[in-house]
Design a protein around this motif. Structure first.
Motif, PDB file in Angstrom:
ATOM      1  N   UNK A   8      12.916 -11.377 -17.897  1.00 46.99           N
ATOM      2  CA  UNK A   8      12.762 -12.795 -18.158  1.00 46.99           C
ATOM      3  C   UNK A   8      11.343 -13.302 -17.996  1.00 46.99           C
ATOM      4  N   UNK A   9      10.394 -12.388 -17.953  1.00 44.68           N
ATOM      5  CA  UNK A   9       8.998 -12.771 -17.763  1.00 44.68           C
ATOM      6  C   UNK A   9       8.399 -13.322 -19.046  1.00 44.68           C
ATOM      7  N   UNK A  10       8.861 -12.810 -20.199  1.00 45.41           N
ATOM      8  CA  UNK A  10       8.267 -13.176 -21.478  1.00 45.41           C
ATOM      9  C   UNK A  10       9.356 -13.268 -22.541  1.00 45.41           C
ATOM     10  N   UNK A  11       9.197 -14.197 -23.481  1.00 51.25           N
ATOM     11  CA  UNK A  11      10.170 -14.357 -24.560  1.00 51.25           C
ATOM     12  C   UNK A  11      10.087 -13.184 -25.531  1.00 51.25           C
ATOM     13  N   UNK A  12      11.190 -12.962 -26.253  1.00 52.17           N
ATOM     14  CA  UNK A  12      11.282 -11.786 -27.117  1.00 52.17           C
ATOM     15  C   UNK A  12      10.198 -11.763 -28.196  1.00 52.17           C
ATOM     16  N   UNK A  13      10.030 -12.862 -28.940  1.00 52.13           N
ATOM     17  CA  UNK A  13       9.061 -12.884 -30.032  1.00 52.13           C
ATOM     18  C   UNK A  13       7.639 -12.695 -29.517  1.00 52.13           C
ATOM     19  N   UNK A 144       2.717 -10.933 -14.126  1.00 51.48           N
ATOM     20  CA  UNK A 144       1.516 -10.649 -14.913  1.00 51.48           C
ATOM     21  C   UNK A 144       1.285  -9.144 -15.008  1.00 51.48           C
ATOM     22  N   UNK A 145       1.476  -8.444 -13.882  1.00 49.30           N
ATOM     23  CA  UNK A 145       1.236  -6.997 -13.861  1.00 49.30           C
ATOM     24  C   UNK A 145       2.192  -6.271 -14.796  1.00 49.30           C
ATOM     25  N   UNK A 146       3.476  -6.657 -14.802  1.00 49.79           N
ATOM     26  CA  UNK A 146       4.446  -5.938 -15.633  1.00 49.79           C
ATOM     27  C   UNK A 146       4.156  -6.153 -17.120  1.00 49.79           C
ATOM     28  N   UNK A 147       3.668  -7.338 -17.483  1.00 51.99           N
ATOM     29  CA  UNK A 147       3.285  -7.575 -18.879  1.00 51.99           C
ATOM     30  C   UNK A 147       2.065  -6.721 -19.232  1.00 51.99           C
ATOM     31  N   UNK A 148       1.090  -6.669 -18.338  1.00 51.13           N
ATOM     32  CA  UNK A 148      -0.108  -5.862 -18.592  1.00 51.13           C
ATOM     33  C   UNK A 148       0.236  -4.385 -18.705  1.00 51.13           C
ATOM     34  N   UNK A 149       1.149  -3.909 -17.868  1.00 54.41           N
ATOM     35  CA  UNK A 149       1.554  -2.508 -17.944  1.00 54.41           C
ATOM     36  C   UNK A 149       2.292  -2.222 -19.252  1.00 54.41           C
ATOM     37  N   UNK A 150       3.099  -3.190 -19.709  1.00 53.26           N
ATOM     38  CA  UNK A 150       3.768  -3.026 -20.993  1.00 53.26           C
ATOM     39  C   UNK A 150       2.777  -2.954 -22.147  1.00 53.26           C
ATOM     40  N   UNK A 151       1.742  -3.786 -22.080  1.00 46.34           N
ATOM     41  CA  UNK A 151       0.699  -3.753 -23.102  1.00 46.34           C
ATOM     42  C   UNK A 151      -0.079  -2.436 -23.051  1.00 46.34           C
ATOM     43  N   UNK A 214       9.292  -1.562 -10.078  1.00 51.85           N
ATOM     44  CA  UNK A 214       9.671  -0.250 -10.597  1.00 51.85           C
ATOM     45  C   UNK A 214       9.305  -0.132 -12.077  1.00 51.85           C
ATOM     46  N   UNK A 215       9.487  -1.226 -12.800  1.00 48.97           N
ATOM     47  CA  UNK A 215       9.078  -1.237 -14.197  1.00 48.97           C
ATOM     48  C   UNK A 215       7.586  -1.029 -14.358  1.00 48.97           C
ATOM     49  N   UNK A 216       6.805  -1.622 -13.450  1.00 52.19           N
ATOM     50  CA  UNK A 216       5.352  -1.427 -13.486  1.00 52.19           C
ATOM     51  C   UNK A 216       4.993   0.043 -13.291  1.00 52.19           C
ATOM     52  N   UNK A 217       5.687   0.704 -12.381  1.00 51.37           N
ATOM     53  CA  UNK A 217       5.435   2.125 -12.115  1.00 51.37           C
ATOM     54  C   UNK A 217       5.740   2.957 -13.347  1.00 51.37           C
TER      55      UNK A 217
END
Length: 338
Positions: A8-13, A144-151, A214-217
């Motif tokens: 729920x950190x960021x919207x799908x689009x 913020x970290x989990x979004x950056x790791x996804x990018x 855990x997602x960040x890892x």
């Protein structure tokens, strides 16, 4: 971006748009080394004519299509390498040393991801880190970290995977390397944005629930390994690396209970079937269409029957032979209540 979307950190689009941008930048800024490997590192570039390049790409695509029918996750990188090797076998031009070097990476990178995930998960259990994460102020920082790791993970995928599609085209002289990574990156980016809706929904909300840290890892581990491999021009299987990271997290939390035999069989089978299936298809099509040589096809039919037998068993008896990525995640029981 499935983890940040699922949390729920960021919207799908927005997640898909950011993913598309990161994939394109990864291909554009760092994809040329892997393109060089696919195009001239496994077999000489002189092996590729326009017809051979088309057959190699078609064999890879057909392998993935057949695997999707059977519900088996194959590695795009391994399929692409297998197709190129099939062409090299026909013309006896395979750089065996390079192939062994790539295969070593395929074995070591999932193991490295497993070990790194265990160490990172153990670090997350330290009292001072747990205390900090439980504070309300840690939430926005972790988001913020989990979004950056996804990018970062999307960027690494662009560096590594776009070469699978454009490498043979560059080798055949149909595209220049710089143009190829741009157009290939753009194609993958558009695919992620316009066709990634269901995939991000599945990855984010239908497989399992992970805590943000855990997602960040998982994302950070996979992205770091794939980026490092890309700098050396090595195509590596991101799916297996990510799965190994998830298993590492589970091992740190639940111990040996997560190391089920069927999970190990799943990883090994994907590792073997991915390149073998595409290699056999590439070899067979070239012999039939280009060389018009029917005699070696008899032996290849036997290999194909064996490969499809493995795929059938995995599809028919997943509890005994193999599991999909969904079931791997579910077996780890990473569901956090509340």
């Amino acid at each position: 971006m499935g983890i940040s979307y699922g949390a729920g950190v960021i919207a799908k689009r927005k997640a898909l748009a950011l993913c598309a941008i990161a994939v394109f930048l990864g291909a554009w800024l760092g994809g040329e080394e892997v393109v060089k490997t696919i195009g001239s590192g496994i077999v000489p570039s002189s092996t590729f004519t326009t017809a051979i390049a088309l057959i190699v790409l078609a064999s890879a695509a057909l392998s993935l299509f057949l695997a999707n029918i059977f519900g088996i996750p194959l590695s795009t990188s391994e399929v692409a390498v297998g197709s190129v090797i099939g062409a090299g076998v026909v013309y006896q031009s395979v750089f065996v040393g390079k192939v062994l070097w790539i295969a070593m990476f395929w074995l070591l990178t999932p193991f490295a991801a497993f070990v790194i995930a265990i160490l990172a998960a153990s670090l997350l259990r330290r009292p001072f880190i747990k205390t900090w994460m439980e504070k309300s102020k840690a939430g926005p920082i972790l988001a913020i970290i989990v979004v950056l790791m996804g990018l970062f993970e999307a960027f690494s995928a662009g560096m590594n995977n776009v070469a699978n599609a454009v490498g043979p085209l560059v080798a055949a002289g149909l595209m220049q390397k710089g143009d190829a990574v741009i157009w290939g990156g753009l194609a993958v980016a558009l695919g992620a944005f316009f066709l990634g809706n269901r995939v991000i929904e599945t990855n984010g909300k239908k497989i399992t629930t992970l805590r943000i840290e855990e997602g960040c890892v998982i994302s950070g581990t996979g992205a770091s390994i794939v980026t490092a491999a890309s700098l050396f021009g090595i195509p590596v299987p991101l799916t297996q690396i990510t799965t190994s990271s998830i298993i590492g997290i589970g091992f740190a939390k639940y111990g040996k209970a997560v190391l089920k035999k069927d999970i190990v069989v799943q990883l090994l089978t994907v590792w073997i079937v991915s390149p073998v299936l595409s290699m056999v298809l590439s070899y067979t099509i070239i012999q039939l269409v280009i060389e018009q040589n029917f005699y070696p096809i008899i032996a290849m039919i036997g290999v194909l029957i064996s490969v499809f037998g493995v795929l059938f068993l995995m599809k028919k008896s997943p509890s005994k032979v193999g599991v999909t990525n969904t079931k791997v995640a579910n077996k780890l029981k990473f569901v956090e209540k509340g």
